[in-house]
Design a protein around this motif. Structure first.
Motif, mmCIF file in Angstrom:
data_model
loop_
_atom_site.group_PDB
_atom_site.id
_atom_site.type_symbol
_atom_site.label_atom_id
_atom_site.label_comp_id
_atom_site.label_asym_id
_atom_site.label_seq_id
_atom_site.Cartn_x
_atom_site.Cartn_y
_atom_site.Cartn_z
ATOM 1 N N ASN A 178 0.814 -1.223 0.000
ATOM 2 C CA ASN A 178 0.000 0.000 0.000
ATOM 3 C C ASN A 178 0.844 1.267 0.000
ATOM 4 O O ASN A 178 0.330 2.350 -0.276
ATOM 5 C CB ASN A 178 -0.910 0.029 1.235
ATOM 6 N N LYS A 181 0.361 -8.870 -3.763
ATOM 7 C CA LYS A 181 0.394 -7.614 -3.005
ATOM 8 C C LYS A 181 -0.232 -7.828 -1.635
ATOM 9 O O LYS A 181 -1.395 -8.219 -1.538
ATOM 10 C CB LYS A 181 -0.362 -6.524 -3.770
ATOM 11 N N THR A 182 0.552 -7.581 -0.581
ATOM 12 C CA THR A 182 0.035 -7.744 0.776
ATOM 13 C C THR A 182 0.205 -6.455 1.566
ATOM 14 O O THR A 182 1.112 -5.649 1.305
ATOM 15 C CB THR A 182 0.745 -8.889 1.531
ATOM 16 N N SER A 183 -0.668 -6.285 2.537
ATOM 17 C CA SER A 183 -0.592 -5.132 3.414
ATOM 18 C C SER A 183 -1.420 -5.404 4.656
ATOM 19 O O SER A 183 -2.348 -6.219 4.627
ATOM 20 C CB SER A 183 -1.113 -3.877 2.710
ATOM 21 N N LYS A 230 -6.440 -3.536 4.382
ATOM 22 C CA LYS A 230 -7.093 -4.139 3.234
ATOM 23 C C LYS A 230 -7.737 -3.074 2.353
ATOM 24 O O LYS A 230 -8.369 -2.146 2.850
ATOM 25 C CB LYS A 230 -8.176 -5.126 3.711
ATOM 26 N N ILE A 255 -5.143 -4.662 -2.868
ATOM 27 C CA ILE A 255 -4.351 -5.655 -2.153
ATOM 28 C C ILE A 255 -4.898 -7.053 -2.416
ATOM 29 O O ILE A 255 -6.100 -7.274 -2.424
ATOM 30 C CB ILE A 255 -4.371 -5.346 -0.637
ATOM 31 N N GLN A 311 -4.582 -9.579 2.845
ATOM 32 C CA GLN A 311 -4.344 -8.805 4.057
ATOM 33 C C GLN A 311 -3.423 -9.617 4.965
ATOM 34 O O GLN A 311 -3.701 -10.781 5.254
ATOM 35 C CB GLN A 311 -5.661 -8.499 4.767
#
Length: 293
Positions: A12, A32-34, A37, A41, A44
């Protein structure tokens, strides 16, 4: 060549967004992780939870993990030491203990592991952080170096990008202030080499094939005080430089001490990689200006 899976933590953020753009092609599958949420993404991911990371690692089986997750607000880290340690250190410990054996960790570190007294700093310079943020980032580096994992540690400096809606992007704050005719009190005695996130993302793509464990410095070309950086932004974006007031850092009431000059020596990365994009700051700002038109 088989398609490689790249898992990005902190996707993010402004560097995460630059990485997604650079790795968005048929050679890589990007996950893509973060912690937060949103629609951009894929997963999560709470890096403080070892169970959460373990589940994701088993599901995704990444070839490369690019760790952009960090608490970079220097004053927040100084006041909230446990939270800073959890995000900047414990998360790295969890990544190291759960990542696949054949995977490689690309970890983003900082020039703030140095005390700012004897620049420019090479990869062999002795770290001596003077604030808690720098201490957590150095602790994370040491964990990685002693982990028996495959890794590349990239020390960067004062990141900025075209993603101007990020609070961590100093360019955003300067542009917003000047466009709204607000004065900026900019320190003349905090010096670094501002670094365009797109150039960092391209460097990471180029460095991925390297098999050996590496620690490398990477930054823009120019050593600038925050005052000089602000003046340069006003010049490139045709904004009122008279709103930028030079001050010393002692006048700004920071919670955490700031090193004087953390300029990084980038000779090693220049030797390793042809065309590694050590850009002049003005050139990078002009690229962003064109993007934002």
């Amino acid at each position: 060549m088989s398609r490689k899976t790249v898992l990005i933590t902190g996707a993010n953020g402004q560097l995460g967004n630059s990485l997604v753009k650079v790795f968005n092609d048929s050679l890589f599958k990007v996950i893509k992780t973060s912690f937060s949420k949103n629609d951009l993404i894929d997963i999560q991911l709470d890096l403080i939870s070892k169970d959460s990371i373990s589940t994701v690692m088993k599901t995704v089986e990444p070839d490369f993990i690019i760790n952009c997750c960090a608490c970079t607000n220097v004053d927040y880290c100084e006041i909230n030491k446990k939270k800073a340690h959890d995000i900047n250190v414990e998360s790295v410990k969890n990544l190291l203990s759960t990542m696949p054996n054949n995977a490689k960790l690309i970890h983003i570190s900082t020039d703030y592991i140095f005390d700012g007294l004897k620049p420019p700093y090479s990869e062999n310079s002795t770290p001596n952080p003077i604030n808690y943020y720098g201490k957590t980032k150095l602790e994370a580096e040491n964990l990685i170096r002693s982990s028996q994992r495959n890794y590349t540690i990239i020390r960067v400096s004062n990141l900025f990008s075209e993603f101007i809606d990020f609070s961590t992007n100093k360019l955003n704050w300067i542009l917003s202030s000047l466009k709204n005719e607000k004065k900026i009190f900019a320190a003349t005695d905090i010096v670094s080499k501002p670094t365009f996130t797109a150039s960092v993302a391209h460097l990471i793509r180029k460095i991925i094939p390297y098999k050996n464990n590496l620690i490398i410095n990477y930054s823009g070309q120019n050593s600038l005080s925050f005052f000089e950086f602000s003046i340069l932004i006003s010049k490139v974006f045709n904004l009122n430089k008279e709103l930028i007031i030079p001050v010393s850092k002692s006048e700004l009431n920071f919670q955490a001490p700031r090193p004087f000059d953390t300029s990084l020596n980038t000779d090693l990365v220049n030797t390793l990689i042809n065309d590694c994009n050590i850009y002049e700051t003005e050139y990078s700002l002009k690229i962003i200006k064109d993007i934002l038109k």
